[in-house]
Design a protein around this motif. Structure first.
Motif, PDB file in Angstrom:
ATOM      1  N   VAL A  99       0.846  -1.191   0.000  1.00  0.00           N
ATOM      2  CA  VAL A  99       0.000   0.000   0.000  1.00  0.00           C
ATOM      3  C   VAL A  99       0.884   1.245   0.000  1.00  0.00           C
ATOM      4  O   VAL A  99       2.087   1.172   0.217  1.00  0.00           O
ATOM      5  CB  VAL A  99      -0.949   0.022   1.221  1.00  0.00           C
ATOM      6  CG1 VAL A  99      -1.897  -1.163   1.188  1.00  0.00           C
ATOM      7  CG2 VAL A  99      -0.181   0.053   2.528  1.00  0.00           C
ATOM      8  N   GLN A 100       0.278   2.385  -0.219  1.00  0.00           N
ATOM      9  CA  GLN A 100       0.987   3.654  -0.099  1.00  0.00           C
ATOM     10  C   GLN A 100       1.095   4.000   1.379  1.00  0.00           C
ATOM     11  O   GLN A 100       0.359   3.455   2.192  1.00  0.00           O
ATOM     12  CB  GLN A 100       0.209   4.748  -0.820  1.00  0.00           C
ATOM     13  CG  GLN A 100       0.258   4.626  -2.305  1.00  0.00           C
ATOM     14  CD  GLN A 100      -0.451   5.797  -2.972  1.00  0.00           C
ATOM     15  OE1 GLN A 100      -1.299   6.449  -2.397  1.00  0.00           O
ATOM     16  NE2 GLN A 100      -0.096   6.053  -4.205  1.00  0.00           N
ATOM     17  N   PRO A 101       1.970   4.906   1.761  1.00  0.00           N
ATOM     18  CA  PRO A 101       2.828   5.714   0.905  1.00  0.00           C
ATOM     19  C   PRO A 101       4.161   5.027   0.587  1.00  0.00           C
ATOM     20  O   PRO A 101       4.780   4.407   1.443  1.00  0.00           O
ATOM     21  CB  PRO A 101       3.059   6.965   1.725  1.00  0.00           C
ATOM     22  CG  PRO A 101       3.013   6.494   3.142  1.00  0.00           C
ATOM     23  CD  PRO A 101       2.018   5.364   3.153  1.00  0.00           C
ATOM     24  N   GLN A 102       4.566   5.161  -0.652  1.00  0.00           N
ATOM     25  CA  GLN A 102       5.875   4.749  -1.146  1.00  0.00           C
ATOM     26  C   GLN A 102       6.399   5.924  -1.970  1.00  0.00           C
ATOM     27  O   GLN A 102       5.607   6.661  -2.559  1.00  0.00           O
ATOM     28  CB  GLN A 102       5.778   3.518  -2.054  1.00  0.00           C
ATOM     29  CG  GLN A 102       5.044   2.338  -1.482  1.00  0.00           C
ATOM     30  CD  GLN A 102       5.803   1.582  -0.407  1.00  0.00           C
ATOM     31  OE1 GLN A 102       7.002   1.737  -0.219  1.00  0.00           O
ATOM     32  NE2 GLN A 102       5.088   0.751   0.331  1.00  0.00           N
ATOM     33  N   THR A 103       7.693   6.103  -2.021  1.00  0.00           N
ATOM     34  CA  THR A 103       8.281   7.117  -2.888  1.00  0.00           C
ATOM     35  C   THR A 103       9.070   6.390  -3.964  1.00  0.00           C
ATOM     36  O   THR A 103       9.997   5.636  -3.654  1.00  0.00           O
ATOM     37  CB  THR A 103       9.213   8.052  -2.094  1.00  0.00           C
ATOM     38  OG1 THR A 103       8.457   8.686  -1.068  1.00  0.00           O
ATOM     39  CG2 THR A 103       9.835   9.088  -3.003  1.00  0.00           C
ATOM     40  N   GLU A 104       8.679   6.587  -5.203  1.00  0.00           N
ATOM     41  CA  GLU A 104       9.287   5.892  -6.331  1.00  0.00           C
ATOM     42  C   GLU A 104       9.594   6.915  -7.404  1.00  0.00           C
ATOM     43  O   GLU A 104       8.737   7.710  -7.765  1.00  0.00           O
ATOM     44  CB  GLU A 104       8.310   4.829  -6.846  1.00  0.00           C
ATOM     45  CG  GLU A 104       8.792   4.033  -8.017  1.00  0.00           C
ATOM     46  CD  GLU A 104       8.570   4.701  -9.364  1.00  0.00           C
ATOM     47  OE1 GLU A 104       9.422   4.500 -10.259  1.00  0.00           O
ATOM     48  OE2 GLU A 104       7.580   5.430  -9.529  1.00  0.00           O
ATOM     49  N   SER A 105      10.836   6.924  -7.904  1.00  0.00           N
ATOM     50  CA  SER A 105      11.162   7.841  -8.995  1.00  0.00           C
ATOM     51  C   SER A 105      12.432   7.390  -9.707  1.00  0.00           C
ATOM     52  O   SER A 105      13.306   6.764  -9.109  1.00  0.00           O
ATOM     53  CB  SER A 105      11.350   9.268  -8.471  1.00  0.00           C
ATOM     54  OG  SER A 105      12.497   9.342  -7.645  1.00  0.00           O
TER      55      SER A 105
END
Length: 137
Positions: free
Chosen positions: A113-119
């Motif tokens: 589930v969120q929150p995740q930081t992906e970039s």
């Protein structure tokens, strides 16, 4: 059966290392680890002798808060190159990785589930049994 199995610990930092040819996962984060940093590592050829859906590149379970950056995650068998596993594994920062060429799937979202930081990741394939919101690209 794993290159590294981390459970019930505080901050662990792994940089510029290669994790390969484990029967299970290259890196298995399970239990209650927090703040694990995996940076500039190569995770390859893991999960090759396990049953389907067992083993792979990185299993990110536990309490989350992991930083996975600038890694090459490829040619892993089993459940996936990177597996975000279960709801407690949140607040992970996943940036600048190349996650491609894994035999089952590149990124598996298993009850994640969120929150995740992906970039800034290069990813081939995704699979999920929840929804894609845990990979907020």
């Amino acid at each position: 059966d794993h290159c590294i199995y981390i459970s019930n610990t505080g901050t662990v930092i792994m940089r510029r290392s290669t994790f390969q040819r484990a029967a299970g996962y290259g890196l298995h984060l399970y239990g209650t680890p927090q703040s694990v940093v995996i940076d500039g590592c190569t995770i390859t050829d893991n999960g090759t002798v396990m049953a389907p859906n067992a083993g792979g590149g990185i299993l990110a379970g536990g309490n989350g808060g992991y930083q996975i950056s600038n890694c090459q995650i490829a040619a892993n068998n089993g459940y996936g190159g990177l597996v975000l596993w279960k709801q407690p594994s949140i607040n992970n920062v996943i940036t600048g990785n190349t996650i491609t060429g894994n035999l089952a799937v590149d990124v598996m979202l298993d009850d994640a589930v969120q929150p995740q930081t992906e970039s800034g990741n290069t990813v081939g394939t995704f699979a999920t049994n929840t929804d894609y919101a845990a990979w907020p690209h």
